[in-house]
Design a protein around this motif. Structure first.
Motif, PDB file in Angstrom:
ATOM      1  N   ARG A 138      27.221 -13.474 -44.495  1.00  0.00           N
ATOM      2  CA  ARG A 138      26.172 -12.640 -43.919  1.00  0.00           C
ATOM      3  C   ARG A 138      25.267 -13.492 -43.027  1.00  0.00           C
ATOM      4  O   ARG A 138      24.761 -14.547 -43.454  1.00  0.00           O
ATOM      5  N   LEU A 139      25.062 -13.063 -41.805  1.00  0.00           N
ATOM      6  CA  LEU A 139      24.252 -13.823 -40.850  1.00  0.00           C
ATOM      7  C   LEU A 139      22.769 -13.642 -41.144  1.00  0.00           C
ATOM      8  O   LEU A 139      22.337 -12.559 -41.571  1.00  0.00           O
ATOM      9  N   THR A 140      22.021 -14.694 -40.855  1.00  0.00           N
ATOM     10  CA  THR A 140      20.564 -14.530 -40.892  1.00  0.00           C
ATOM     11  C   THR A 140      20.164 -13.676 -39.689  1.00  0.00           C
ATOM     12  O   THR A 140      20.942 -13.517 -38.731  1.00  0.00           O
ATOM     13  N   ASP A 141      18.941 -13.176 -39.729  1.00  0.00           N
ATOM     14  CA  ASP A 141      18.463 -12.386 -38.588  1.00  0.00           C
ATOM     15  C   ASP A 141      18.461 -13.224 -37.304  1.00  0.00           C
ATOM     16  O   ASP A 141      18.815 -12.729 -36.228  1.00  0.00           O
ATOM     17  N   ASP A 142      18.089 -14.499 -37.424  1.00  0.00           N
ATOM     18  CA  ASP A 142      18.064 -15.353 -36.233  1.00  0.00           C
ATOM     19  C   ASP A 142      19.472 -15.525 -35.656  1.00  0.00           C
ATOM     20  O   ASP A 142      19.674 -15.485 -34.444  1.00  0.00           O
ATOM     21  N   ARG A 143      20.428 -15.738 -36.570  1.00  0.00           N
ATOM     22  CA  ARG A 143      21.809 -15.921 -36.107  1.00  0.00           C
ATOM     23  C   ARG A 143      22.332 -14.624 -35.473  1.00  0.00           C
ATOM     24  O   ARG A 143      23.044 -14.668 -34.465  1.00  0.00           O
ATOM     25  N   ALA A 144      21.971 -13.508 -36.049  1.00  0.00           N
ATOM     26  CA  ALA A 144      22.388 -12.233 -35.472  1.00  0.00           C
ATOM     27  C   ALA A 144      21.791 -12.057 -34.078  1.00  0.00           C
ATOM     28  O   ALA A 144      22.446 -11.541 -33.164  1.00  0.00           O
ATOM     29  N   GLN A 145      20.568 -12.521 -33.906  1.00  0.00           N
ATOM     30  CA  GLN A 145      19.941 -12.441 -32.578  1.00  0.00           C
ATOM     31  C   GLN A 145      20.667 -13.355 -31.578  1.00  0.00           C
ATOM     32  O   GLN A 145      20.776 -13.026 -30.398  1.00  0.00           O
ATOM     33  N   ASP A 146      21.154 -14.505 -32.065  1.00  0.00           N
ATOM     34  CA  ASP A 146      21.952 -15.376 -31.186  1.00  0.00           C
ATOM     35  C   ASP A 146      23.174 -14.619 -30.671  1.00  0.00           C
ATOM     36  O   ASP A 146      23.543 -14.711 -29.501  1.00  0.00           O
ATOM     37  N   TRP A 147      23.815 -13.895 -31.595  1.00  0.00           N
ATOM     38  CA  TRP A 147      24.993 -13.104 -31.205  1.00  0.00           C
ATOM     39  C   TRP A 147      24.588 -12.027 -30.184  1.00  0.00           C
ATOM     40  O   TRP A 147      25.311 -11.779 -29.218  1.00  0.00           O
ATOM     41  N   GLN A 148      23.449 -11.398 -30.426  1.00  0.00           N
ATOM     42  CA  GLN A 148      23.002 -10.338 -29.522  1.00  0.00           C
ATOM     43  C   GLN A 148      22.820 -10.899 -28.107  1.00  0.00           C
ATOM     44  O   GLN A 148      23.296 -10.313 -27.127  1.00  0.00           O
ATOM     45  N   ARG A 149      22.158 -12.040 -28.018  1.00  0.00           N
ATOM     46  CA  ARG A 149      21.909 -12.634 -26.689  1.00  0.00           C
ATOM     47  C   ARG A 149      23.240 -13.026 -26.031  1.00  0.00           C
ATOM     48  O   ARG A 149      23.454 -12.775 -24.844  1.00  0.00           O
ATOM     49  N   ALA A 150      24.120 -13.638 -26.792  1.00  0.00           N
ATOM     50  CA  ALA A 150      25.398 -14.074 -26.232  1.00  0.00           C
ATOM     51  C   ALA A 150      26.227 -12.873 -25.772  1.00  0.00           C
ATOM     52  O   ALA A 150      26.864 -12.908 -24.709  1.00  0.00           O
ATOM     53  N   PHE A 151      26.212 -11.815 -26.570  1.00  0.00           N
ATOM     54  CA  PHE A 151      27.008 -10.644 -26.219  1.00  0.00           C
ATOM     55  C   PHE A 151      26.475 -10.001 -24.935  1.00  0.00           C
ATOM     56  O   PHE A 151      27.254  -9.624 -24.055  1.00  0.00           O
ATOM     57  N   GLU A 152      25.160  -9.907 -24.856  1.00  0.00           N
ATOM     58  CA  GLU A 152      24.559  -9.303 -23.659  1.00  0.00           C
ATOM     59  C   GLU A 152      24.985 -10.053 -22.401  1.00  0.00           C
ATOM     60  O   GLU A 152      25.371  -9.455 -21.396  1.00  0.00           O
ATOM     61  N   ARG A 153      24.902 -11.373 -22.480  1.00  0.00           N
ATOM     62  CA  ARG A 153      25.210 -12.185 -21.293  1.00  0.00           C
ATOM     63  C   ARG A 153      26.715 -12.167 -20.988  1.00  0.00           C
ATOM     64  O   ARG A 153      27.128 -12.134 -19.834  1.00  0.00           O
ATOM     65  N   ALA A 154      27.516 -12.188 -22.044  1.00  0.00           N
ATOM     66  CA  ALA A 154      28.968 -12.147 -21.839  1.00  0.00           C
ATOM     67  C   ALA A 154      29.376 -10.807 -21.222  1.00  0.00           C
ATOM     68  O   ALA A 154      30.222 -10.749 -20.320  1.00  0.00           O
ATOM     69  N   TRP A 155      28.771  -9.753 -21.720  1.00  0.00           N
ATOM     70  CA  TRP A 155      29.136  -8.431 -21.192  1.00  0.00           C
ATOM     71  C   TRP A 155      28.713  -8.293 -19.723  1.00  0.00           C
ATOM     72  O   TRP A 155      29.450  -7.729 -18.898  1.00  0.00           O
ATOM     73  N   ALA A 156      27.556  -8.835 -19.423  1.00  0.00           N
ATOM     74  CA  ALA A 156      27.100  -8.783 -18.031  1.00  0.00           C
ATOM     75  C   ALA A 156      28.094  -9.523 -17.130  1.00  0.00           C
ATOM     76  O   ALA A 156      28.403  -9.068 -16.016  1.00  0.00           O
ATOM     77  N   LEU A 157      28.612 -10.641 -17.625  1.00  0.00           N
ATOM     78  CA  LEU A 157      29.589 -11.420 -16.845  1.00  0.00           C
ATOM     79  C   LEU A 157      30.890 -10.628 -16.674  1.00  0.00           C
ATOM     80  O   LEU A 157      31.495 -10.607 -15.594  1.00  0.00           O
ATOM     81  N   ILE A 158      31.321  -9.975 -17.743  1.00  0.00           N
ATOM     82  CA  ILE A 158      32.556  -9.184 -17.664  1.00  0.00           C
ATOM     83  C   ILE A 158      32.393  -8.065 -16.626  1.00  0.00           C
ATOM     84  O   ILE A 158      33.265  -7.845 -15.782  1.00  0.00           O
ATOM     85  N   GLU A 159      31.274  -7.382 -16.699  1.00  0.00           N
ATOM     86  CA  GLU A 159      31.082  -6.273 -15.768  1.00  0.00           C
ATOM     87  C   GLU A 159      30.972  -6.770 -14.322  1.00  0.00           C
ATOM     88  O   GLU A 159      31.462  -6.118 -13.402  1.00  0.00           O
ATOM     89  N   ALA A 160      30.347  -7.941 -14.127  1.00  0.00           N
ATOM     90  CA  ALA A 160      30.136  -8.436 -12.774  1.00  0.00           C
ATOM     91  C   ALA A 160      31.386  -9.092 -12.194  1.00  0.00           C
ATOM     92  O   ALA A 160      31.747  -8.863 -11.040  1.00  0.00           O
ATOM     93  N   GLU A 161      32.065  -9.898 -13.021  1.00  0.00           N
ATOM     94  CA  GLU A 161      33.161 -10.710 -12.475  1.00  0.00           C
ATOM     95  C   GLU A 161      34.552 -10.204 -12.849  1.00  0.00           C
ATOM     96  O   GLU A 161      35.523 -10.529 -12.178  1.00  0.00           O
ATOM     97  N   HIS A 162      34.641  -9.459 -13.919  1.00  0.00           N
ATOM     98  CA  HIS A 162      35.966  -9.003 -14.387  1.00  0.00           C
ATOM     99  C   HIS A 162      35.925  -7.507 -14.668  1.00  0.00           C
ATOM    100  O   HIS A 162      36.260  -7.064 -15.789  1.00  0.00           O
ATOM    101  N   PRO A 163      35.522  -6.715 -13.693  1.00  0.00           N
ATOM    102  CA  PRO A 163      35.288  -5.294 -13.952  1.00  0.00           C
ATOM    103  C   PRO A 163      36.560  -4.536 -14.345  1.00  0.00           C
ATOM    104  O   PRO A 163      36.464  -3.473 -14.958  1.00  0.00           O
ATOM    105  N   GLY A 164      37.712  -5.081 -14.021  1.00  0.00           N
ATOM    106  CA  GLY A 164      38.953  -4.405 -14.402  1.00  0.00           C
ATOM    107  C   GLY A 164      39.150  -4.349 -15.906  1.00  0.00           C
ATOM    108  O   GLY A 164      39.896  -3.497 -16.413  1.00  0.00           O
TER     109      GLY A 164
END
Lengths: 822, 57
Positions: A605-631
């Motif tokens: 089980r992740l701590t709240d801080d670790r879960a927030q790390d995942w949230q930030r990473a996911f947001e940025r990764a998804w933005a990259l996917i949509e911008a650079e790999h939209p297919g």
């Protein structure tokens, strides 16, 4: 059309070729085949030993989990308790530990006494007895050679078996329509048998049965059927059960009905292999194979034309039978009963009119109809082509997701069936209440049922449960999650694992902090206790969890990664969190007890801080996917439902994984940068897509066990592994094709390397000769983008690096492969 | 745009469509087929349904 090889699972071992009765309807002595006259009276120890060895060899060769051996005759008890004990011990000695052995004996009962019963109890042998009904019926045929009745002796034997119910298998009754059917039925039922069967007397068109009216056998059996139904069908009757089952599309329980292939072989007292025993009624030598247990394997016997002829199902029947509306249940009747000189076995059964009338009557009485086969999934060719190209959006991934719904429903039904009321495979788990609730919610709240079943690790649990029988009790947790989501009132005994109640899609409640857990806090394989869980209006309580008040989980999709979400503040409640990025939301799964099914260990089980790390990473990764790999974004949006954190890899190595049964889930250790997470998501989701394609479509021959060179692996790979890797690297190549513009040096090198590896692997697949026509088309579509990418310019240094890498890998692989073959 | 009557080529799977079959009515033959396909190594799954010997019980 070639059919799958059907290994033998049923073995009729003729342990004695003579009989102490002289029944005038016996197919062994009174019908066409008289081969018994030249056979040894009793089977030798050597023949038994060879037989057991042949069966064991067959079991190992084909990985059989269960086989059935019937000690038969003649009259098998004439072999004596000592020899029968030796035979049983030999069979158990050879087979126990390799497969389950269902060992039986079928006898006329005349000699059965305590000595025999002791032997059978010692070796786990179940006993079936031939008895034609009440005294009058039995004495019509089943007499000693001097005319004396055998009835009293047989009844004494059956009464003995009634005192030892663990040995009592049931009663077999051969029909004579001159007997009173109700008296016969009552005479049998009075002996409290676990099961009865009525056998049509063996006959052929050359030698038809006595027939006082055109459908005398049907009329006789219908009279018994009506009595049986009126009395609630309390005593199972194999013939009636088989008609009902086959009318519902289920398999028959006997070779005399249904379309299932035969997997039976007879071993005579002299060691000869023979086909079905009943063929003795057709003509002299009809059952013979010319093969012998000392000289021939069972695989050789399985290739005999006579054996194969009884495995053809509908294709093996004559035109009249194939066109018959009850053929699913009748199956053309017993093979031997179709025989006529000249046309052989290409005829309807000599009991065809009886079977038609009986089956039609049973179906009408049970309000059943000819089984209609449920439609199968179909996939448009264009959808497959798009997926094969490495992409796939809402429509394409949506097709895969829809087919997964059928798989999950089948798995759940299979779990319920295996955990069924008859003791099933999962003793100890009371799943009936859970199944009843799920079935009801399936009617009233189908979207809720779908939502819980769609959780990737529910399928993982179901498959594990079917494999090893453990955790069937988790069905109640699945049902409880559905009840909470549906807002209905229910009470269930849910499974407690490692001190916690896990509710798929919702979260976990600690009820026993002392409960044991495996690495990373993931519950170990030990089964926990159960706890009473009550639900009402979207909330739940667990009796005795030490905290007053109900938990109200948040069942919406808008809860975030930080904080404890729905039910916040309730001690011990850890809700499932979600990650959000724009219009995308996925579960951050760190509570499910069945999630630890990946190549790398799950993180606790992740701590709240670790879960927030995942949230930030996911947001940025998804933005990259949509911008650079939209297919790739539409497919991920349609099919990626869950991210499952893994423990970090050794020495900081990036680790990620998918599990074949966890559709929609990608597991990964949190990478250092969002670009790597974007790559892991794109890469791993390729495996999710291809796994779902392979779930429903055949792209290659699964029997092909050859290993192939995979340019990215040190070890040779089976075809599926190579296909999976190639499909994933198609997307990896595409990722670096774009990414190289942001990180030129590394990006060009990676692109040059992966396009070469992928193109090479595609050609290995195409040349394998193991692809189905659909698989060939799929690989051809994979080749299109891969071939085009080979023409794209890359810096010379990157190309040289890729060449060197490929050359070194091939050289090393060739050396290691050569060494392993020396 | 293609003519509306044109039928797209479809590839048929062996997997039965159970989406709209009530769970309680999913038949053994149907789930056995699917389980055999996706769990070929499961010990609780009969690979091929076969016919039981008639002359014993």
């Amino acid at each position: 059309m070639s059919r799958p090889f059907v290994p033998f699972r049923q073995f009729v071992l003729k342990v004695h070729s003579r009989c102490d009765l002289a029944c005038d309807h016996c197919y062994v002595y009174e019908h066409a085949d008289q081969s018994w006259r030249g056979r040894p009276k009793v089977i030798s120890d050597e023949t038994v030993s060879w037989t057991a060895a042949r069966i064991a060899e067959h079991v190992k060769e084909h990985g059989l989990d269960r086989v059935h051996v019937v000690m038969h005759g003649g009259e098998p008890l004439l072999a004596g308790p000592g020899r029968l004990g030796r035979i049983a011990a030999e069979l158990r000695g050879r087979l126990d530990g390799f497969c389950e052995l269902d060992l039986r004996i079928h006898t006329n009962g005349v000699l059965l006494d305590e000595r025999f019963c002791e032997v059978f109890a010692e070796h786990g042998v179940k006993v079936g007895v031939s008895l034609d009904g009440d005294r009058a019926a039995n004495d019509r045929h089943r007499r000693f050679a001097d005319g004396r009745s055998s009835y009293d002796r047989v009844i004494r034997a059956v009464e003995l078996l009634r005192t030892r119910p663990e040995l009592y298998a049931g009663l077999l009754c051969t029909i004579d329509v001159a007997n009173d059917p109700v008296a016969v039925y009552r005479g049998l039922v009075a002996l409290d048998p676990p099961r009865i069967d009525f056998l049509l007397p063996h006959a052929t068109w050359d030698d038809p049965p006595p027939r006082p009216s055109p459908t005398a056998y049907a009329d006789w059996l219908i009279t018994i059927f009506e009595t049986w139904v009126a009395e609630g069908g309390a005593t199972p009757v194999r013939m009636f059960e088989s008609i009902i089952r086959t009318s519902a599309g289920e398999p028959s329980l006997t070779e005399s009905l249904g379309l299932q292939p035969s997997d039976l072989v007879v071993i005579e007292t002299d060691g000869s292999y023979e086909q079905a025993d009943s063929l003795k009624t057709a003509f002299e030598g009809a059952p013979g194979t010319g093969l012998h247990v000392l000289r021939h394997t069972l695989d050789e016997v399985a290739g005999h034309t006579g054996i194969l002829a009884r495995q053809q199902g509908l294709d093996g029947l004559c035109d009249a039978c194939r066109a018959c509306p009850v053929v699913d249940s009748c199956g053309g009747g017993l093979y031997a009963h179709r025989y006529r000189t000249g046309s052989g076995f290409a005829n309807p059964s000599v009991f065809s009119a009886d079977l038609f009338k009986l089956i039609t009557h049973v179906r009408r009485r049970m309000k059943m109809h000819t089984p209609t086969r449920t439609a199968t999934h179909t996939v448009p060719s264009t959808v497959i082509d798009t997926l094969a190209s490495g992409l796939g959006g809402q429509d394409e991934v949506g097709h895969l997701a829809e087919s997964q719904r059928s798989l999950r429903r089948a798995l759940l039904a299979a779990v319920n069936s295996a955990a069924g009321a008859d003791g099933g495979a999962f003793s100890g788990a009371d799943t009936a209440a859970a199944w009843e609730l799920i079935s009801a919610l399936d009617g009233t709240h189908p979207q809720v049922v779908d939502a819980v079943l769609a959780h990737p690790y529910v399928r993982v649990w179901a498959t594990e449960c079917l494999r090893d029988g453990r955790h069937a009790g988790h069905l109640a947790n699945v049902a409880a999650a559905m009840a909470i989501r549906a807002g209905v009132t229910a009470a269930l005994d849910v499974q407690v694992l490692a001190g916690s109640v896990h509710l798929p899609t919702l979260g976990v409640l600690e009820v026993d902090p002392g409960g044991t857990a495996g690495p990373g806090g993931v519950p170990g394989p030990e089964a926990g206790r159960t706890a009473r869980l009550e639900t009402a209006e979207g909330a739940f309580e667990v009796a005795g969890d030490g905290h007053p008040g109900a938990v109200t989980p948040d069942t919406g999709d808008d809860r975030g990664a930080g904080g404890e979400g729905g039910g916040a503040g309730r001690p011990g409640w850890h809700p499932v969190r979600r990650l959000r990025a724009g219009d995308v939301s996925v579960v951050l799964e760190d509570t499910d007890p069945f999630r630890d099914c990946h190549q790398w260990p799950a993180e606790g089980r992740l701590t709240d801080d670790r879960a927030q790390d995942w949230q930030r990473a996911f947001e940025r990764a998804w933005a990259l996917i949509e911008a650079e790999h939209p297919g790739y974004a539409p497919g991920l949006r349609a099919g990626l439902t869950t991210l499952m954190p893994l423990t970090p890899g050794p020495e900081g190595r990036e680790v990620s994984s998918t599990a074949r049964h966890a559709f929609g889930a990608v597991a990964a250790a949190l990478p250092e940068d969002p670009a790597t997470l974007a790559l892991l998501l794109i890469h791993e989701f390729q495996h999710v897509k291809l796994g779902a394609i392979l779930d429903i479509l055949d792209l290659y021959d699964e029997k092909d066990t050859r290993l192939f060179h995979a340019p990215w692996r040190e070890d040779p790979r089976p075809l599926e592994g190579l296909l999976q890797g190639t499909y994933a690297h198609l997307a990896v190549t595409d990722f670096w094709r774009v990414r190289r513009h942001a990180v030129p040096e590394r990006g060009n090198e990676q692109f040059a390397r992966w396009r070469r590896h992928t193109a090479e692997a595609i050609e290995t697949l195409a040349a394998s000769g193991a692809l189905t026509p659909l698989g060939e088309r799929f690989v051809a579509e994979m080749r299109r983008p891969a071939a085009a990418w080979l023409d794209e310019p890359v810096p010379e240094a990157a190309a040289a690096c890729a060449d060197r890498s490929a050359r070194d890998h091939r050289k090393k692989w060739t050396a290691e492969t050569s060494a392993s073959h020396q | 745009m293609n003519a509306t009557g044109e039928k797209q080529a479809e590839v048929a799977s062996d997997v039965r469509d159970l989406r709209d079959v009530p769970l309680a009515l999913v038949r053994q033959a149907e789930f056995d087929e699917i389980v055999r396909r996706i769990l070929p190594d499961s010990p609780d799954v009969r690979r091929v349904q076969v016919a039981a010997f008639n002359s014993s019980i």
